[in-house]
Design a protein around this motif. Structure first.
Motif: not given
Length: 683
Positions: A396-398, A403-411, A487-499
């Motif tokens: 959601e950020k520019p 965070l370093r591991e989530f930039t486009e270069a490392g996608r 982000q909404e997809t992840v926020a609405n997940s009922d998966d126990a580990m995601i929660k």
């Protein structure tokens, strides 16, 4: 055998340079080779073509380790213990590749690694001016951290878009220099040959970090492009004659990290706080994994690779700590530091450097307070969940603010890991997660609000079982849906580990932010010290290790130990004699294939050798080459005397240990019946 252990590596990242070099010391940048030292000491001047071919024939394993191209049709040589992660993931209850070994007799039998990435360094660009210009010298530590992260992400993204290569900005000399490394990535990597563990790790834990050794710690893979074996211009020719004492050799690999200009206060923090903390963690994990393995043969197989990594790290860090606990180590570092600070004190223009020593000392106290401040529950399922939760928020950020591991270069690398087809074993995950939850409770206390929320009124074992049974992250399709969602997809997940990951996210970010700011303070302080060193002593020639490609050099050389002369080379005959002298000890039983082939083996063929080259963890799998650039060996270990190399190089007894090139060829031909594979090596 050395493999990088991510827990310790993540917290030992402030890397700088030694004050001065001794003997064959040095892990040199390929764009700043030690030409004068080589000419003076060994009457050798590497040509540009020699260096370029070696660089382009060298590869880095994303799993931690090094390797090299050894044929024009994509063959890659590395260690068995570097490849063991892949061997483990390719194994099944019916076929244990780690213990039994493997040989693909046809291309169709070559087994594709589920998530392995190899990096070939194709270019280096100095971007120091761009990075430093983007960081306001009057910025707060928090703002400087953000500004530095932003410019590095920007440079990496621009390079990726322009060249298509993986692009990483590397911090060198404690933040005084920044280089942009561009890598060609190989993500279709297949297993060709691996020996049995009994051959690769002959002598077991007893012989680990010792010498003489008699190990065939080698594995051969192949890189593919567009579904076909890659066609390579740069690869290593093979020397079949073996090495002799006094031969000049070179090591091209990716040493993980060293701390050779750490101040005395920083080393004391490691000695008194950080390393004991890491060792306690490793011992705990070792016992947990051993107990899991006692439940059955299949449980032993499932835990084996991780257990080996923990045991190996435990022995390595025990040696490192012992080195720091030796008063002579601190005394030697204190002598050098005192001399440097005396020179600084005599020059008023270097007053900032003296203050840098004070700053580093203060940071160590704050680091000590942060020990145990972690919510990273080290299980594969939780790691996947936390990565998916963080990814959704970071996207959601520019790009420059992520965070370093989530930039486009490392996608691409991130996606490859998240969608790996490697098996995840629920029973092992339950045990690992239960132990991590228990540890979280011990560290933070039962009354801690986050602990109570995480445990949800249950004990660690019961809660871990509930979480593992309540997640579907074992399924690639589920991970793919979450990866592609917002982000909404992840926020609405009922998966126990995601929660659970969402529950831990805020605290994870808080702790990470504090640690990043401590790193930034150290980075700025060490940069001031580096500037003072450059003014007082001149450039010492190499920065501390950063798990990027370096060149080391040295001589094949024996040493004295306990009044005995240790010869630099061993052979197959010695392996059988070593087995006989340890009869009844299972770690010293050579595999059946060796016993059956003994009569046709050339028992005089070199198997292992040592040299004075400067190596450290991450160099595992590095090629060793001669003056002609021909492969003569394969780094797989250091002896016990080398374990202080993180802080202090010496070649009095410390040695790098290699599998000899002739031994690999002899084993392929005479033991494993892989004549055609042996014939293709070096061609």
């Amino acid at each position: 055998m050395r493999r990088l252990f991510s827990l310790a590596l993540a917290t030992l990242t402030m890397l700088t340079i030694p004050l001065q070099t001794f003997g064959d010391e040095g892990m040199y940048l390929f764009n700043d080779l030690p030409l004068e030292q080589l000419e003076t000491r060994y009457d050798f001047s590497p040509t540009d073509n020699w260096a370029d071919n070696l660089r382009l024939a060298s590869v880095r394993f994303n799993s931690g380790g090094s390797g090299s191209f050894i044929s024009s049709d994509g063959l890659v040589l590395t260690n068995h213990h570097v490849a063991s992660d892949t061997l483990h993931k390719l194994s099944t209850p019916e076929k244990n590749l780690i213990d039994e070994g493997y040989l693909a007799k046809t291309p169709e039998q070559e087994l594709k690694a589920p998530d392995l990435e190899l990096n070939q360094l194709v270019s280096i660009e100095d971007v120091t001016d761009k990075v430093t210009a983007a960081v306001d010298e009057n910025a707060s530590i928090e703002e400087a951290t953000k500004q530095r992260r932003a410019v590095m992400a920007k440079l990496e993204k621009e390079s990726l878009d322009k060249t298509g290569f993986r692009s990483d900005v590397i911090t060198l000399f404690g933040g005084a220099t920044y280089h942009l490394y561009r890598y060609k990535k190989y993500t279709d990597v297949r297993l060709v040959w691996a020996p049995e563990t009994k051959a690769a790790f002959f002598g077991g834990d007893a012989d680990n970090f010792e010498y003489p050794r008699y190990c065939l710690d080698a594995t051969i893979m192949r890189v593919y492009e567009d579904g076909k074996p890659a066609k390579l211009e740069h690869f290593l020719k093979w020397d079949s004659a073996g090495v002799a004492e006094g031969d000049l050799v070179f090591v091209s690999g990716n040493p993980g990290r060293t701390q050779r200009i750490f101040t005395v206060d920083a080393l004391k923090y490691l000695r008194d706080s950080r390393l004991p903390y890491v060792l306690d963690y490793l011992r705990r994990k070792e016992i947990m994994l051993q107990q899991f393995g006692l439940e059955g043969t299949e449980e032993t197989r499932r835990a084996r690779d991780e257990l080996f990594g923990v045991q190996n790290s435990r022995k390595a860090y025990t040696g490192m700590l012992a080195g720091l606990q030796d008063p002579a180590t601190i005394a030697a570092k204190q002598e050098r530091e005192t001399a440097l600070r005396s020179a600084i004190a005599s020059d008023p223009s270097l007053s900032d450097a003296e203050q840098a020593f004070v700053e580093i000392s203060e940071v160590q106290g704050e680091k000590k307070k942060m020990l145990g401040e972690t919510v990273s529950l080290r299980s594969r399922l939780f790691d996947l969940a936390l990565t998916l939760v963080l990814r959704a928020a970071e996207d959601e950020k520019p790009n420059e603010e992520r965070l370093r591991e989530f930039t486009e270069a490392g996608r691409e690398s991130l996606v490859q890991d998240l969608l790996s087809e490697a098996p995840i074993y629920s029973d092992l995950e339950r045990v690992k997660l239960a132990d991590e939850l228990a540890r979280l409770l011990e560290i933070r206390g039962a009354e801690d609000a986050l602990v109570q929320e995480v445990l949800d009124g249950k004990g660690p074992r019961e809660r871990a079982a509930e979480l593992v049974s309540g997640t579907q992250l074992q399924e690639i399709s589920v991970r793919k849906t979450l990866l592609e969602g917002d982000q909404e997809t992840v926020a609405n997940s009922d998966d126990a580990m995601i929660k659970l990951a969402r529950m831990m996210e805020d605290e994870y970010r808080r702790i990470r932010s504090i640690n990043e700011q401590l790193d930034e303070r150290e980075r700025q302080a060490y940069s001031e010290i580096q500037s003072a060193i450059s003014k007082v002593q001149g450039n010492s020639g190499y920065p501390d290790a950063t798990f990027t490609l370096r060149l080391a050099f040295g001589a094949v050389k024996g040493y004295q130990e306990d009044g005995k002369s240790i010869a630099p080379t061993t052979n197959f005959q010695g392996a059988f004699e070593h087995e006989q002298s340890h009869a009844g000890q299972k770690d010293f039983d050579l595999p059946e294939s060796w016993q059956e082939a003994k009569d046709k083996l050339n028992l005089d063929a070199q198997l292992n050798f040592v040299c004075t080259a400067d190596i450290i963890g991450g160099n595992s799998g590095s090629p060793v080459v001669n003056r002609k650039g021909e492969l003569v060996g394969l780094i797989f270990d250091g002896n016990i005397q080398s374990l202080t190399s993180d802080y202090l190089y010496t070649d009095q007894q410390a040695r790098a240990v290699s599998v000899a090139g002739p031994g690999i060829l002899e084993a392929l031909r005479s033991i494993y019946g892989a004549e055609s594979l042996a014939d293709s090596i070096g061609r």
